[in-house]
Design an enzyme around this catalytic site. Structure first.
Site, PDB file in Angstrom:
ATOM      1  N   CYS A 317       0.848  -1.203   0.000  1.00 51.49           N
ATOM      2  CA  CYS A 317       0.000   0.000   0.000  1.00 51.49           C
ATOM      3  C   CYS A 317       0.883   1.253   0.000  1.00 51.49           C
ATOM      4  O   CYS A 317       1.768   1.399  -0.828  1.00 51.49           O
ATOM      5  CB  CYS A 317      -0.960  -0.058   1.188  1.00 51.49           C
ATOM      6  SG  CYS A 317      -2.187   1.268   1.254  1.00 51.49           S
ATOM      7  N   LEU A 318       0.674   2.149   0.940  1.00 50.19           N
ATOM      8  CA  LEU A 318       1.479   3.367   1.017  1.00 50.19           C
ATOM      9  C   LEU A 318       2.947   3.045   1.267  1.00 50.19           C
ATOM     10  O   LEU A 318       3.837   3.769   0.817  1.00 50.19           O
ATOM     11  CB  LEU A 318       0.940   4.272   2.129  1.00 50.19           C
ATOM     12  CG  LEU A 318       1.635   5.605   2.365  1.00 50.19           C
ATOM     13  CD1 LEU A 318       1.752   6.399   1.091  1.00 50.19           C
ATOM     14  CD2 LEU A 318       0.877   6.404   3.425  1.00 50.19           C
TER      15      LEU A 318
END
Length: 583
Positions: A317-318
């Site tokens: 993800c991030l």
């Protein structure tokens, strides 16, 4: 002239410029917006009003568009008449399970459910396709109307829900008693911010329980080292960079579905970053702090512990986005420590980031800045609320119906426990992330600066393994696929069943799992996402073994097991460490 009545000035008049008090009034406005955010869940009321004003004004100036909608309403009414007589003119959209029970097909509930679905369909038509309306505003109006209609779904009301009525007659009202108890429990949890009830899954005992050592700690991360459980090990370790919007143990849940445990069983030394849960003191941490004090500090420690071996870096993800930024900067600067880069549900181009972009407009970000400025961070409950709105049918209303009307409760499991263990985001970092990546798309367009110079994803030459999930509402798979436009290195792309979390936690033996996989060699021509899907190899089961085989192909012959820590990075505590336990 009387000088006493008209005294003369003794010196030049000092006129205070009107902007001198601007900071004071801006601070007051910010405080007001922060208070508003407590009631609006961090959403800008002005952004929504302006969106509806834009849509309404253009609709008012489009008489023939209104005539079209009137004709559509007449058609819907005729279809509703058919529903009353027993026909089923409309089926719920894919993924809408509110009316799956056969009782919704019996009168009068068939007419109730069909009338609601026909109204939803008409409003979807009314809020889309209006010429001249700003695209962001049109998406906001369409989304807001869908949320409003979901509130009034007949499945949410006891007397209109045949499943709830049947459960009440069968149990003698016990379901409503249990529903009231569930409501009280949820209210207590929302007030205290802590789960009520039993012991459940405990971090370090039931989940995040793979044996390991903390080998490095700074103010932002703890670095956990996990030793292979085999007689020998691949020389290249795997370093996992999770998103700091989640606790790292999404990849180390129960023993049977822990990706970290799976990797050490295949002969890999694994390192995982455990991010600190920031409080007000972290308000000025920047996005680059997360690169330097997170990714780069961890790389330095891993390199020292594992010697000359290159590193398989993996970001989720991030965490995958910041890893991509770090890898691009390393490639620019001639740092060749990476053997490969793996990305799970990580976006690098944000132009098609899905409905999450509804919450990322200039108006919304200015409002959110004020909310975060007051407390120094974005609270996990505020962030979780935005994510739940993206799938309100499944994540809000259906759960409330099962819990409060049916008296049922979800059985606790490791993934639900992790999901409730939220984290906060520092104000400055989160503002930079949303503006520079989501709003301005600086990374994909070559404007993202690291150490004062731009970085380019095209500079990354290490092999890439990119995983996306079919029903991801946070990082839509076609958005994740855009990395194939930005980099022409050796790239393997995997599209797996499931969503943002469940699609990644997809251990071998998990039922009803499948994935598609395709490799693009260095310099090959670009293939769009839909054409890629048509050509990709379809496989049943978990994608984990495919990643393991790919890692093996990019790793050297096995060697003796490495030590836990090193002289410069000694083991200082047992896993899972202390940061993951911070509230």
């Amino acid at each position: 002239m009387n000088k006493q009545l008209f005294p003369q000035p003794v010196g030049p008049a000092v006129v205070k410029p009107p902007e001198a008090d601007g900071a004071q009034f801006n601070a007051l406005d910010s405080a007001l917006h922060a208070a508003e955010g407590n009631f609006s869940g961090g959403l800008s009321v002005c952004a929504h009003w302006l969106a509806f004003l834009d849509w309404g004004a253009h609709l008012a100036n489009a008489p023939f568009r209104r005539l079209e909608l009137a004709q559509a309403a007449a058609r819907q009414w005729r279809r509703f008449e058919g529903a009353v007589s027993g026909e089923r003119p409309i089926e719920p959209p894919a993924g809408d399970h509110r009316f799956n029970d056969p009782a919704w097909r019996d009168p009068p509930f068939n007419a109730i459910s069909q009338g609601f679905l026909l109204a939803e369909e008409w409003w979807a038509l009314a809020t889309k396709g209006a010429r001249g309306v700003n695209a962001d505003n049109q998406r906001i109006v369409s989304f807001a109307m869908r949320q409003l209609l979901d509130v009034w779904s007949p499945s949410n009301f006891f007397w209109l829900n045949p499943e709830a009525l049947r459960a009440t007659m069968k149990s003698g009202g016990v379901n409503l008693v249990h529903g009231a108890e569930n409501l009280l429990t949820d209210f207590q949890e929302s007030v205290t911010g802590r789960p009520c009830g039993g012991d459940g899954f405990r971090v370090g005992r039931d989940i995040a329980a793979t044996p390991g050592k903390i080998v490095f700690r700074n103010e932002l991360i703890e670095l956990i080292q996990y030793a292979p459980t085999t007689a020998s090990a691949h020389p290249e370790p795997v370093m996992i960079v999770p998103a700091w919007i989640m606790k790292y143990y999404i990849l180390d849940l129960s023993p049977e579905n822990s990706l970290i445990r799976f990797l050490v069983a295949q002969g890999y030394t694994v390192f995982a970053l455990s991010w600190r849960n920031p409080g007000p003191a972290f308000r000025d941490f920047t996005l680059d702090d997360y690169r330097v004090k997170g990714v780069m500090s961890a790389l330095d420690a891993v390199s020292d512990i594992c010697g000359e071996a290159k590193i398989h870096a993996c970001g989720y993800c991030l965490g995958g986005t910041i890893l991509t930024i770090a890898a691009a900067a390393m490639a620019r600067d001639g740092d060749e420590r990476l053997a490969s880069v793996t990305l799970f549900c990580a976006q690098t181009d944000f132009t098609e980031a899905g409905e999450l972009k509804l919450f990322i407009t200039e108006d919304q970000l200015a409002f959110l800045d004020d909310v975060m400025r007051a407390q120094g961070y974005l609270d996990s409950r505020q962030m979780a609320g935005a994510f739940r709105l993206l799938r309100s049918n499944d994540l809000i209303w259906s759960r409330m119906t099962r819990s409060y009307l049916m008296g049922e409760r979800e059985h606790p499991n490791d993934l639900l426990t992790w999901n409730a263990d939220g984290t906060r985001l520092p104000a400055r970092m989160h503002s930079e992330y949303l503006r520079r990546l989501f709003l301005d798309n600086d990374l994909a367009e070559g404007r993202f600066l690291v150490a004062g110079r731009p970085v380019a994803i095209s500079d990354i030459r290490a092999p890439l393994f990119v995983v996306a999930t079919e029903t991801d509402h946070i990082a839509p798979w076609r958005s994740v696929h855009k990395i194939e436009l930005l980099n022409d290195a050796d790239l393997t792309f995997v599209l797996t069943s499931g969503g943002h979390n469940a699609g990644v936690v997809s251990e071998p033996g998990h039922k009803h799992r499948h994935y598609s996989i395709g490799r693009r060699k260095v310099g090959a021509l670009y293939i769009g996402p839909d054409d890629w899907l048509a050509q990709a190899e379809r496989c049943e089961g978990s994608w984990w073994p495919a990643w393991w085989e790919w890692l093996d192909a990019n790793s050297g012959p096995r060697v003796a097991l490495p030590a836990m820590g090193s002289v410069h990075y000694p083991a200082i505590a047992d896993a899972p460490g202390s940061y993951v336990l911070e509230d």
